[in-house]
Design a protein around this motif. Sequence first.
Motif, PDB file in Angstrom:
ATOM      1  N   ARG A   1       1.354  -7.809   6.253  1.00 47.55           N
ATOM      2  CA  ARG A   1       0.865  -9.188   6.399  1.00 47.55           C
ATOM      3  C   ARG A   1      -0.521  -9.325   5.791  1.00 47.55           C
ATOM      4  NH1 ARG A   1      -4.131 -10.247   8.885  1.00 47.55           N
ATOM      5  NH2 ARG A   1      -4.547  -8.420  10.116  1.00 47.55           N
ATOM      6  N   LEU A   2      -1.322  -8.263   5.883  1.00 48.72           N
ATOM      7  CA  LEU A   2      -2.657  -8.314   5.274  1.00 48.72           C
ATOM      8  C   LEU A   2      -2.536  -8.402   3.754  1.00 48.72           C
ATOM      9  CD1 LEU A   2      -5.737  -8.184   5.427  1.00 48.72           C
ATOM     10  CD2 LEU A   2      -5.569  -5.692   5.572  1.00 48.72           C
ATOM     11  N   GLU A   3      -1.694  -7.581   3.156  1.00 48.59           N
ATOM     12  CA  GLU A   3      -1.462  -7.672   1.707  1.00 48.59           C
ATOM     13  C   GLU A   3      -0.951  -9.061   1.327  1.00 48.59           C
ATOM     14  OE1 GLU A   3       1.216  -4.656   0.378  1.00 48.59           O
ATOM     15  OE2 GLU A   3      -0.306  -3.072   0.374  1.00 48.59           O
ATOM     16  N   ALA A   4      -0.144  -9.646   2.197  1.00 48.21           N
ATOM     17  CA  ALA A   4       0.422 -10.973   1.915  1.00 48.21           C
ATOM     18  C   ALA A   4      -0.589 -12.088   2.159  1.00 48.21           C
ATOM     19  CB  ALA A   4       1.675 -11.192   2.758  1.00 48.21           C
ATOM     20  N   GLY A   5      -1.796 -11.721   2.627  1.00 43.37           N
ATOM     21  CA  GLY A   5      -2.847 -12.704   2.850  1.00 43.37           C
ATOM     22  C   GLY A   5      -2.592 -13.596   4.049  1.00 43.37           C
TER      23      GLY A   5
ATOM     24  N   GLU B   1     -18.502 -11.117   7.791  1.00 40.25           N
ATOM     25  CA  GLU B   1     -17.859 -10.077   8.581  1.00 40.25           C
ATOM     26  C   GLU B   1     -16.423  -9.863   8.125  1.00 40.25           C
ATOM     27  OE1 GLU B   1     -17.546  -9.006  13.316  1.00 40.25           O
ATOM     28  OE2 GLU B   1     -17.227 -11.061  12.696  1.00 40.25           O
ATOM     29  N   VAL B   2     -16.027  -8.582   8.072  1.00 38.22           N
ATOM     30  CA  VAL B   2     -14.620  -8.273   7.806  1.00 38.22           C
ATOM     31  C   VAL B   2     -13.824  -8.629   9.056  1.00 38.22           C
ATOM     32  CG1 VAL B   2     -12.950  -6.415   7.397  1.00 38.22           C
ATOM     33  CG2 VAL B   2     -15.123  -6.443   6.148  1.00 38.22           C
ATOM     34  N   THR B   3     -12.797  -9.449   8.895  1.00 37.56           N
ATOM     35  CA  THR B   3     -11.977  -9.823  10.050  1.00 37.56           C
ATOM     36  C   THR B   3     -10.734  -8.946  10.159  1.00 37.56           C
ATOM     37  OG1 THR B   3     -10.947 -11.579   8.727  1.00 37.56           O
ATOM     38  CG2 THR B   3     -12.817 -12.200  10.121  1.00 37.56           C
ATOM     39  N   SER B   4     -10.126  -8.593   9.019  1.00 38.22           N
ATOM     40  CA  SER B   4      -9.034  -7.621   8.987  1.00 38.22           C
ATOM     41  C   SER B   4      -9.256  -6.725   7.784  1.00 38.22           C
ATOM     42  CB  SER B   4      -7.672  -8.300   8.774  1.00 38.22           C
ATOM     43  OG  SER B   4      -7.223  -8.940   9.927  1.00 38.22           O
ATOM     44  N   GLY B   5      -9.191  -5.429   7.977  1.00 44.51           N
ATOM     45  CA  GLY B   5      -9.344  -4.540   6.835  1.00 44.51           C
ATOM     46  C   GLY B   5      -8.442  -3.350   6.998  1.00 44.51           C
ATOM     47  N   SER B   6      -8.001  -2.806   5.873  1.00 44.49           N
ATOM     48  CA  SER B   6      -7.140  -1.631   5.926  1.00 44.49           C
ATOM     49  C   SER B   6      -7.024  -1.022   4.541  1.00 44.49           C
ATOM     50  CB  SER B   6      -5.743  -2.022   6.422  1.00 44.49           C
ATOM     51  OG  SER B   6      -4.921  -0.871   6.521  1.00 44.49           O
ATOM     52  N   PHE B   7      -6.403   0.117   4.493  1.00 45.07           N
ATOM     53  CA  PHE B   7      -5.956   0.682   3.240  1.00 45.07           C
ATOM     54  C   PHE B   7      -4.686  -0.058   2.860  1.00 45.07           C
ATOM     55  CE2 PHE B   7      -3.091   3.723   1.145  1.00 45.07           C
ATOM     56  CZ  PHE B   7      -3.864   4.120   0.074  1.00 45.07           C
ATOM     57  N   SER B   8      -4.600  -0.504   1.615  1.00 42.73           N
ATOM     58  CA  SER B   8      -3.395  -1.187   1.150  1.00 42.73           C
ATOM     59  C   SER B   8      -2.478  -0.190   0.466  1.00 42.73           C
ATOM     60  CB  SER B   8      -3.774  -2.293   0.168  1.00 42.73           C
ATOM     61  OG  SER B   8      -2.679  -2.587  -0.689  1.00 42.73           O
ATOM     62  N   PRO B   9      -1.303   0.076   1.024  1.00 42.64           N
ATOM     63  CA  PRO B   9      -0.393   1.032   0.387  1.00 42.64           C
ATOM     64  C   PRO B   9       0.059   0.575  -0.998  1.00 42.64           C
ATOM     65  CG  PRO B   9       0.209   0.721   2.681  1.00 42.64           C
ATOM     66  CD  PRO B   9      -0.818  -0.332   2.349  1.00 42.64           C
ATOM     67  N   THR B  10       0.172  -0.734  -1.224  1.00 45.21           N
ATOM     68  CA  THR B  10       0.631  -1.212  -2.533  1.00 45.21           C
ATOM     69  C   THR B  10      -0.478  -1.094  -3.580  1.00 45.21           C
ATOM     70  OG1 THR B  10       2.132  -2.739  -1.422  1.00 45.21           O
ATOM     71  CG2 THR B  10       1.702  -3.162  -3.746  1.00 45.21           C
TER      72      THR B  10
ATOM     73  N   SER C   1       6.042   7.867   9.207  1.00 46.82           N
ATOM     74  CA  SER C   1       5.004   7.483   8.264  1.00 46.82           C
ATOM     75  C   SER C   1       4.920   5.974   8.098  1.00 46.82           C
ATOM     76  CB  SER C   1       5.261   8.122   6.896  1.00 46.82           C
ATOM     77  OG  SER C   1       4.450   7.493   5.919  1.00 46.82           O
ATOM     78  N   GLN C   2       3.791   5.420   8.502  1.00 53.48           N
ATOM     79  CA  GLN C   2       3.562   3.977   8.383  1.00 53.48           C
ATOM     80  C   GLN C   2       3.572   3.540   6.919  1.00 53.48           C
ATOM     81  OE1 GLN C   2       0.107   2.545  10.508  1.00 53.48           O
ATOM     82  NE2 GLN C   2      -0.189   0.842   9.093  1.00 53.48           N
ATOM     83  N   ILE C   3       3.059   4.388   6.037  1.00 51.09           N
ATOM     84  CA  ILE C   3       2.997   4.018   4.614  1.00 51.09           C
ATOM     85  C   ILE C   3       4.408   3.963   4.016  1.00 51.09           C
ATOM     86  CG2 ILE C   3       2.226   4.807   2.331  1.00 51.09           C
ATOM     87  CD1 ILE C   3      -0.383   5.684   3.628  1.00 51.09           C
ATOM     88  N   GLU C   4       5.239   4.922   4.381  1.00 53.18           N
ATOM     89  CA  GLU C   4       6.629   4.875   3.888  1.00 53.18           C
ATOM     90  C   GLU C   4       7.346   3.627   4.390  1.00 53.18           C
ATOM     91  OE1 GLU C   4       8.755   8.520   4.685  1.00 53.18           O
ATOM     92  OE2 GLU C   4       7.151   9.662   3.719  1.00 53.18           O
ATOM     93  N   GLU C   5       7.095   3.271   5.653  1.00 53.89           N
ATOM     94  CA  GLU C   5       7.723   2.069   6.200  1.00 53.89           C
ATOM     95  C   GLU C   5       7.261   0.820   5.434  1.00 53.89           C
ATOM     96  OE1 GLU C   5       6.891   2.295  10.437  1.00 53.89           O
ATOM     97  OE2 GLU C   5       7.817   4.275  10.519  1.00 53.89           O
ATOM     98  N   HIS C   6       5.992   0.802   5.119  1.00 52.30           N
ATOM     99  CA  HIS C   6       5.433  -0.303   4.330  1.00 52.30           C
ATOM    100  C   HIS C   6       6.169  -0.413   2.988  1.00 52.30           C
ATOM    101  CE1 HIS C   6       1.855  -2.756   2.946  1.00 52.30           C
ATOM    102  NE2 HIS C   6       2.405  -2.431   1.797  1.00 52.30           N
ATOM    103  N   HIS C   7       6.307   0.719   2.303  1.00 47.04           N
ATOM    104  CA  HIS C   7       6.971   0.705   0.986  1.00 47.04           C
ATOM    105  C   HIS C   7       8.445   0.304   1.109  1.00 47.04           C
ATOM    106  CE1 HIS C   7       3.494   2.036  -1.082  1.00 47.04           C
ATOM    107  NE2 HIS C   7       3.514   3.288  -0.672  1.00 47.04           N
ATOM    108  N   HIS C   8       9.100   0.722   2.188  1.00 50.76           N
ATOM    109  CA  HIS C   8      10.500   0.319   2.398  1.00 50.76           C
ATOM    110  C   HIS C   8      10.625  -1.201   2.314  1.00 50.76           C
ATOM    111  CE1 HIS C   8      13.050   3.690   3.282  1.00 50.76           C
ATOM    112  NE2 HIS C   8      12.171   4.208   4.113  1.00 50.76           N
ATOM    113  N   VAL C   9       9.701  -1.886   2.975  1.00 48.65           N
ATOM    114  CA  VAL C   9       9.784  -3.352   3.018  1.00 48.65           C
ATOM    115  C   VAL C   9       9.448  -3.957   1.653  1.00 48.65           C
ATOM    116  CG1 VAL C   9       8.835  -5.438   4.061  1.00 48.65           C
ATOM    117  CG2 VAL C   9       9.360  -3.448   5.485  1.00 48.65           C
ATOM    118  N   ARG C  10       8.423  -3.460   0.988  1.00 46.11           N
ATOM    119  CA  ARG C  10       8.051  -4.012  -0.321  1.00 46.11           C
ATOM    120  C   ARG C  10       9.124  -3.748  -1.384  1.00 46.11           C
ATOM    121  NH1 ARG C  10       5.012  -7.333   0.806  1.00 46.11           N
ATOM    122  NH2 ARG C  10       2.793  -7.116   1.219  1.00 46.11           N
TER     123      ARG C  10
END
Lengths: 127, 362
Positions: free
Chosen positions: B228-232, B306-315, B32-41
């Motif tokens: 990195r997207l959440e971190a801007g 134009e959107v250059t990077s977009g995603s769902f933000s798990p945080t 799960s990519q989202i779980e991995e994201h939360h692990h780091v945060r």
Amino acid sequence: MSNVPEELRYTESHEWVSTENDGTVRVGITDHAQEALGDLVFVELPAIGDQIDQGDSCAVVESVKAASDIYSPLAGEVVAINEDLEGDPGIINNDPYGDGWLFALELSDSSDLDDLLDAETYAQQLD
Amino acid sequence: MPQRTPLYDAHIEAGARMVDFGGWEMPINYGSQIEEHHHVRRDVGMFDVSHMTIVDLRGRDTPAFLSRLLANDIGKLATPGKALYSCMLNEEGGVIDDLITYRMDEHWYRMVVNAATRENDLAWLNRQAEGFDLELAERAELAMVAVQGPGAREAVIRILASDDAERASSLKPFSAAECGALFVARTGYTGEDGFEVALPPDEAQAFWEQLVANGVAPCGLGARDTLRLEAGMNLYGQDMDTTVTPLESGLAWTVAMGDEREFIGREALERQREDGVPRKLVGLVLEGRGVLRHGQKVLTDAGDGEVTSGSFSPTLERAIALARVPADTGETVSVDIRGKALPARVVRPPFARNGEICDGIL
């Protein structure tokens, strides 16, 4: 190896179809599809009462990675949608063939079911 | 045939889903990519970033060369171990790459550049280095592991020999030290504290396994991208390339024009500043449901963007994006998502850092 239940019918675009006791069919995405997409975060479903044709793009599932159109495996009227998915699309990842169903159809012509792939044929396509 | 890092076997064993990433076979997630994201945060995770390109520059003219090559001022690195984030520009002010340069000693600097731009970067470096007294050496053999999250430093320090542990624990943010065969930098691409560690290939697997044994979760490049997207933080090739300048990419803070230093692209940037920078990179938060994606059109009162990077933000649990929009864009815009114009709020990145949603984002 992804799970392909014997009793379901499938499409080449990784949807599954189950026939319910009341004669309607439920539609979802396969285990292979959810795994390829990764964590699902957004689902857009058709509206109850929509008439859709076989092959119509009628729903969208989006994972963190990508958006994917869902094509209706069969023609019919949408008689139910899985509203639980709005709050928690991850249900599809956890239980793609059960609680992760997308919508249910009243078929225009139930003989259309014969156009779909059986489990064995679909599983071969994944190899 | 894609290239493999020294940690390839470890990824396969951990059940990673591998994808082609600029010619490298890399883990996108281990489940799960989202779980991995939360692990780091929330705790600690690690990434194999061995595909990144490390270049050592040595010689008397290295500081003078970097002073001309980089839009940021290498002179800011007053002492060994200091790191600098900068863009490398062409004569038109377009971004060739973004990179981190570490000062190793007086005449030795180390650069870490993107994997996808490797060939182009090396060609540019070699061309620009003509006439300077220095040697360029790619360190392709080195592996690199980014250990990130509130528990990251402790996890790494615990597995280092005592001298090295002491050196690593005294590192300030954005600085680095050699710890035996390891090059340990307190840098990252997630908005969390942590280390990026470059090390010899034959030590990589043992290092990775020791970290796993100490509770560090392997994370794929999918989570790295949402972090990195959440971190801007910009992603080269997506949020910027040679068609835009750093001034249009939210990176004016990395361009040092306070003095007379003649760096490549300076004249173009000065011209652009005089004429007025036409576009800016902003953050977007989607108001309703849906997901922002690279390439979506942004509709504003001042014109299209134009959107250059977009995603769902798990945080944030909603869609976020970086978008390039006209300079006069106001506080709200619409984004064309599959034919529907959905409202989004314009914000100033970062969206989330150090385990928390940043002020003014929600």
